[in-house]
Design a protein around this motif. Structure first.
Motif, short mmCIF file in Angstrom:
data_model
loop_
_atom_site.label_atom_id
_atom_site.label_comp_id
_atom_site.label_asym_id
_atom_site.label_seq_id
_atom_site.Cartn_x
_atom_site.Cartn_y
_atom_site.Cartn_z
N LEU A 115 6.92 -1.21 -5.11
CA LEU A 115 6.85 0.23 -4.88
C LEU A 115 5.50 0.79 -5.32
O LEU A 115 4.90 1.63 -4.65
CB LEU A 115 7.99 0.94 -5.61
N SER A 116 5.02 0.31 -6.46
CA SER A 116 3.72 0.75 -6.96
C SER A 116 2.61 0.37 -5.98
O SER A 116 1.72 1.17 -5.70
CB SER A 116 3.47 0.12 -8.33
N LEU A 117 2.67 -0.85 -5.46
CA LEU A 117 1.66 -1.28 -4.48
C LEU A 117 1.76 -0.45 -3.20
O LEU A 117 0.74 -0.07 -2.62
CB LEU A 117 1.84 -2.76 -4.16
N ALA A 118 2.98 -0.13 -2.77
CA ALA A 118 3.17 0.66 -1.55
C ALA A 118 2.63 2.08 -1.70
O ALA A 118 2.21 2.69 -0.72
CB ALA A 118 4.64 0.69 -1.17
N GLU A 119 2.63 2.59 -2.91
CA GLU A 119 2.08 3.93 -3.14
C GLU A 119 0.56 3.95 -3.05
O GLU A 119 -0.04 4.96 -2.71
CB GLU A 119 2.52 4.46 -4.50
N ARG A 120 -0.08 2.81 -3.36
CA ARG A 120 -1.54 2.75 -3.41
C ARG A 120 -2.18 2.19 -2.15
O ARG A 120 -3.34 2.47 -1.87
CB ARG A 120 -1.98 1.88 -4.59
N PHE A 121 -1.44 1.37 -1.40
CA PHE A 121 -2.04 0.67 -0.27
C PHE A 121 -1.23 0.89 1.00
O PHE A 121 -0.01 0.85 0.97
CB PHE A 121 -2.14 -0.84 -0.56
N GLY A 122 -1.93 1.10 2.11
CA GLY A 122 -1.27 1.27 3.40
C GLY A 122 -0.99 -0.05 4.09
O GLY A 122 -0.15 -0.12 4.99
N THR A 123 -1.71 -1.11 3.68
CA THR A 123 -1.52 -2.44 4.27
C THR A 123 -1.42 -3.47 3.16
O THR A 123 -2.27 -3.49 2.26
CB THR A 123 -2.69 -2.81 5.21
N LEU A 124 -0.42 -4.31 3.25
CA LEU A 124 -0.26 -5.41 2.31
C LEU A 124 -0.26 -6.70 3.12
O LEU A 124 0.54 -6.87 4.04
CB LEU A 124 1.05 -5.28 1.55
N VAL A 125 -1.20 -7.58 2.80
CA VAL A 125 -1.29 -8.89 3.45
C VAL A 125 -0.71 -9.92 2.49
O VAL A 125 -1.08 -9.95 1.31
CB VAL A 125 -2.75 -9.25 3.80
N LEU A 126 0.18 -10.75 3.01
CA LEU A 126 0.80 -11.81 2.21
C LEU A 126 0.54 -13.12 2.92
O LEU A 126 1.02 -13.34 4.03
CB LEU A 126 2.30 -11.56 2.09
#
Length: 187
Positions: A110-121
């Motif tokens: 959730l914290s990452l989703a608040e800061r970044f619009g794209t998450l690459v895994l």
């Protein structure tokens, strides 16, 4: 509940729900998350590149390039720092091993989703080869991506490959499968 280990702890809650609420069965033959829907005006909805081979052509189509070692950075998640392969403005890039095979949790996602619009895994394995906790964390990450409307790019193997062969591995992943189909169709 598919896992009977804690079922007895939830039985009093089930009884209260049945006594105080109207329980409606909403299951049906159609999984609406798998149906095509128009994109909202002015933005993306649940966009992802799913199960990409880690080749440059596929990444470039998504506007991405493989990170260099010099781009590695620590990223503050909920109560911990996580080692990212790269941070590029609204894009953060992690390995599957970091986000799913270590002691991370939904508040981190959730914290990452608040800061970044794209998450690459990247390094996504077939979930049949991941640990039980890794499968659950991956499911949680997909849930957060859907619920928070962030772009999720998965690089590696088909995560759902091989799960059908072993029902104990696929338990609780029906929603994840459905949500991955929803994410994929939005590309």
């Amino acid at each position: 509940m598919p896992d009977p280990l804690y079922h007895h702890l939830f039985e009093p809650t089930i009884k209260l729900i049945e006594e105080r609420m109207d329980v409606l069965d909403v299951s049906g033959p159609v999984d609406f998350r798998r149906l095509a829907v128009p994109h909202p005006a002015g933005g993306h909805r649940f966009a992802t590149g799913l199960c990409l081979p880690p080749d440059h052509t596929a990444l470039e189509a998504l506007g991405l390039t493989v990170p260099t070692p010099a781009e590695a950075a620590a990223v503050q998640a909920h109560l911990r720092e996580l080692p990212a392969r790269a941070v590029r403005g609204e894009v953060v890039w992690f390995g599957f091993d970091v986000l799913c095979e270590t002691a991370t949790a939904v508040p981190d996602y959730l914290s990452l989703a608040e800061r970044f619009g794209t998450l690459v895994l990247d390094g996504v394995p077939p979930l049949a080869t991941a640990s039980t906790d890794g499968r659950q964390r991956f499911a949680n990450l997909v849930d957060v991506a859907c619920d928070r409307d962030i772009r999720l790019v998965l690089i590696g193997s088909d995560p759902l490959a091989g799960l059908c062969a072993d029902p104990t591995l696929s338990r609780d992943l029906d929603r994840t499968s459905s949500r991955l189909a929803m994410l994929q169709r939005a590309v």
